[in-house]
Design an enzyme around this catalytic site. Structure first.
Site, PDB file in Angstrom:
ATOM      1  N   ASP A   1       7.612   0.734 -11.524  1.00  0.00           N
ATOM      2  CA  ASP A   1       8.147  -0.339 -12.354  1.00  0.00           C
ATOM      3  C   ASP A   1       7.536  -1.590 -11.756  1.00  0.00           C
ATOM      4  O   ASP A   1       7.920  -2.010 -10.655  1.00  0.00           O
ATOM      5  CB  ASP A   1       9.678  -0.385 -12.259  1.00  0.00           C
ATOM      6  N   HIS A   2       6.551  -2.176 -12.417  1.00  0.00           N
ATOM      7  CA  HIS A   2       5.764  -3.200 -11.729  1.00  0.00           C
ATOM      8  C   HIS A   2       6.567  -4.449 -11.367  1.00  0.00           C
ATOM      9  O   HIS A   2       6.175  -5.215 -10.507  1.00  0.00           O
ATOM     10  CB  HIS A   2       4.483  -3.543 -12.517  1.00  0.00           C
TER      11      HIS A   2
ATOM     12  N   HIS B   1      12.681  -2.972 -16.407  1.00  0.00           N
ATOM     13  CA  HIS B   1      12.479  -4.233 -15.687  1.00  0.00           C
ATOM     14  C   HIS B   1      13.783  -5.037 -15.531  1.00  0.00           C
ATOM     15  O   HIS B   1      14.113  -5.499 -14.446  1.00  0.00           O
ATOM     16  CB  HIS B   1      11.450  -5.115 -16.409  1.00  0.00           C
TER      17      HIS B   1
END
Ligand code: BG6
Length: 357
Positions: free
Chosen positions: A50-51, A113
């Site tokens: 999950d960047h 996010h």
């Protein structure tokens, strides 16, 4: 892969698999996918990416919360009125209709996010800065969140889809006019959600999450909004103090409080104390390069664990069920270039307002 022996580590080599979000399409498919992957790879070699967790400013949330003593005493229901988490984008689809029509704002941003930003803000202090201690606390807070059932969705969530409008002075098409999108598409491009956390720290403190495409600007922020002073002894209303983490752009942290404005009268004005990341004079690294390096090093601290991903799916499953069963009759319900549907103001109101970003 397994049959060809590509998944087996040897004494002098390791195998790891990195999987991009969204992990699955809903709870069932995430569990199924997990089973397939775990049949082939041991759990400690699976990295769900999950960047947002690779962003410096997101990691800084933990640094600020757990590396300072002054915030912790305030970080609870006695002092915090509510928390707002915003991930706004001015971009539209960018040619990704094939993916986005299936995903929509709930799967694309909210389940992953925004949930990550929420858990890092709401979790208890971990006993150590290591993968399991941190992920245990994240899971604990996700378990404390009150489930939104499909019947309750209208009281806790708002969906939106953009129509034609103007962004940055340029006219842009509505979602349904984007190439590859169905003319009657029911896909939400905006979602706002009110979460209630049933634990000792947060009982009665709502967390408001919102995300959308084609909003006026790109901005991601977590704002901890404190209670008003108990007694108003000065003329004018008493404002709420806000500790805001600017995840992007203008990365930094600011504290808003009231101060006397110079002059004869005792007039208060809101002022801001600001920390900006550019004070470090360093370029912020790309979140993916940080995370891929961590995966190669075998450090899972910044990767969601399976139970975390499953719980995040459970938290949005009421929304998915209610909305996928009943298309919204009012779509499109916000013009591109505005802050989303009006119903989102009612969700946070009546005596609270979304931050003007
Ligand atoms: C991705 C989503 O995961 O995050 C995109 O699929 C979104 O739709 C992007 O635009 C936002 O990431 P960032 O880092 O630009 O906020």
């Amino acid at each position: 892969m397994q049959r060809s022996g590509l998944t087996t580590s040897t004494e002098d080599s390791w195998r790891r698999v990195v999987i991009e979000k969204p992990f699955g399409h809903d709870l069932e498919s995430a569990q199924e996918l997990n089973k397939i992957v775990e049949d082939v790879f041991p759990p400690d070699s699976i990295f769900r990416i999950d960047h947002y967790l690779g962003k410096e400013t997101v990691q800084n949330l933990m640094a600020i919360r757990f590396g300072n003593a002054i915030f912790e005493p305030l970080w609870n229901r006695s002092f915090v009125d509510h928390v707002q988490i915003t991930a706004a984008e001015d971009l539209g689809l960018e040619g990704r209709a094939g993916y986005y029509e299936e995903a929509g704002a709930v799967r694309d941003m909210l389940q992953n996010h925004l949930m990550q930003l929420f858990t890092l803000t709401a979790m208890e202090p971990p006993s150590a800065f290591d993968a399991d201690a941190i992920r245990d606390e994240k899971v604990k807070v996700l378990r404390s969140v009150r489930r939104v059932t499909p019947q309750d969705v209208d009281s806790f969530a708002v969906r939106g889809q953009y129509g034609p409008g103007v962004v940055d002075g340029e006219p842009v098409p509505g979602y349904r006019e984007e190439p590859g999108v169905q003319p009657e598409s029911p896909t939400p491009t905006y979602v706002a959600l009110k979460l209630q956390v049933d634990n000792w720290r947060w009982e009665g403190v709502p967390f408001f999450l919102r995300t959308g495409k084609r909003l006026p600007k790109k901005v991601t922020e977590i704002a901890v909004v404190f209670k008003r002073p108990p007694l108003g002894i000065f003329p004018g209303g008493m404002e709420r103090n806000v500790l805001a983490f600017r995840i992007q752009p203008d990365e930094g942290v600011s504290l808003k409080f009231s101060s006397k404005s110079p002059g004869q009268e005792m007039v208060l004005r809101e002022v801001v104390m600001d920390f900006r990341y550019d004070a470090f004079g360093a370029q912020l690294e790309s979140p993916y390069s940080r995370l891929l390096l961590d995966a190669m090093l075998g450090d899972a601290t910044l990767f969601p664990r399976e139970d975390e991903v499953d719980l995040a799916w459970q938290l949005v499953s009421g929304l998915l069920q209610a909305w996928e069963g009943t298309p919204a009759p009012d779509f499109p319900n916000y013009p591109a270039g505005t802050w989303g549907p009006e119903a989102a103001d009612a969700l946070i109101g009546p005596d609270r307002r979304w931050r003007r970003l």
